[in-house]
Design a protein around this motif. Structure first.
Motif: not given
Length: 295
Positions: A140, A238, A242
């Motif tokens: 992230q 993703a 996220g």
């Protein structure tokens, strides 16, 4: 105290740059010596020079201001594995985006946040908060760094500075037109600008400035979507989604990024209305990623 000093220093620099520029251009006063008329040609040049000077000076010293006002600690020589990872990750993303290696720094804030600033894509700064490093996993954090690298690669700092400069010029120009109209038509002052001109101009600048800020905010929101896309493509959709989801779940929203830095920091929805927000709602950003890349 530091922010007050930086504010004063920046404004003095703007006045100096604008004054020298007007002198070199041979532009005199926009107020006619006789009567209460405006020299529109001089007024347009005056407003454009002062409007653009503020944005350009701020852009040129943006890295220095960020370091001083935010207390950014630049990682010159990594002192631990985490700092080494940061440097290596930013280098990887910068190479992938085709830009020069930015300076990398960390600033203290419990809120998860990050920003990028600098006057060109090969002389930029990327900084993240201690809160972001604590509350997000490495993938992230990497996506956040990709988002900021995207801002740099897309030239967002320069683009928004130019937009802000043009908007400032229009605000100054039309505020003085309105001030002159009120002074002459309402107060019947034909002997030169009176107090009504200055008071009305000041009020008009405040009102027009607030309205004009919605234009800059709209452009800023568009650039955020592009930076999210960059983060998704440099790292992964993703990871980018996220990171935004993790930010949304954070109990404490960023509050210490001020001025231009807000336009480039990842942050949650603020208290201002959507019309004035520099960032789109997080749900909209996440949905945009899902629509583009799928779940």
């Amino acid at each position: 105290m530091m922010r007050i000093f930086l504010f004063l220093a920046t404004n003095l620099a703007v006045i100096a740059v604008a004054s020298v520029t007007l002198s070199l251009l041979g532009v005199g006063s926009y107020l006619e010596r006789s009567g209460n008329n405006l020299n529109l040609q001089n007024l347009m040049v005056f407003c454009l020079v002062f409007g653009m000077a503020g944005s350009i000076v701020s852009l040129l010293i943006s890295k220095w201001m960020a370091k001083k006002s935010m207390g950014v600690q630049i990682i010159d020589q990594p002192q631990n594995a985490g700092e080494q990872w940061m440097i290596s990750t930013v280098k990887e993303l910068a190479d992938k985006a085709g830009i020069g290696m930015p300076e990398v720094g960390i600033f203290h804030s419990d809120a998860p946040n990050a920003f990028a600033t600098g006057w060109n894509k090969n002389d930029a700064l990327v900084a993240v908060s201690t809160g972001l490093l604590q509350k997000m996993d490495k993938e992230q954090v990497k996506a956040v760094l990709g988002h900021e690298i995207g801002h740099i690669a897309n030239g967002d700092m320069v683009t928004l500075a130019l937009i802000q400069g043009v908007v400032n010029a229009f605000v100054m120009f039309f505020a003085r037109i309105i001030g002159n109209f009120v002074d002459r038509a309402v107060f019947k002052n034909e002997d030169g600008p009176g107090i009504a001109f200055y008071v009305t101009t000041f009020i008009a600048e405040m009102v027009l400035g607030i309205l004009a800020s919605t234009i800059v905010a709209w452009f800023s929101r568009r650039r955020e979507y592009r930076a999210d896309q960059a983060g998704a493509e440099l790292v992964s959709p993703a990871a980018m989604a996220g990171a935004l989801a993790a930010l949304k779940q954070s109990y404490d929203q960023p509050s210490d990024l001020q001025g231009e830095l807000v336009a480039f920091g990842i942050r949650g929805e603020g208290k201002l209305s959507a019309l004035f927000a520099s960032h789109p709602p997080l749900d909209d950003r996440i949905n945009a990623l899902k629509q583009r890349y799928g779940n």
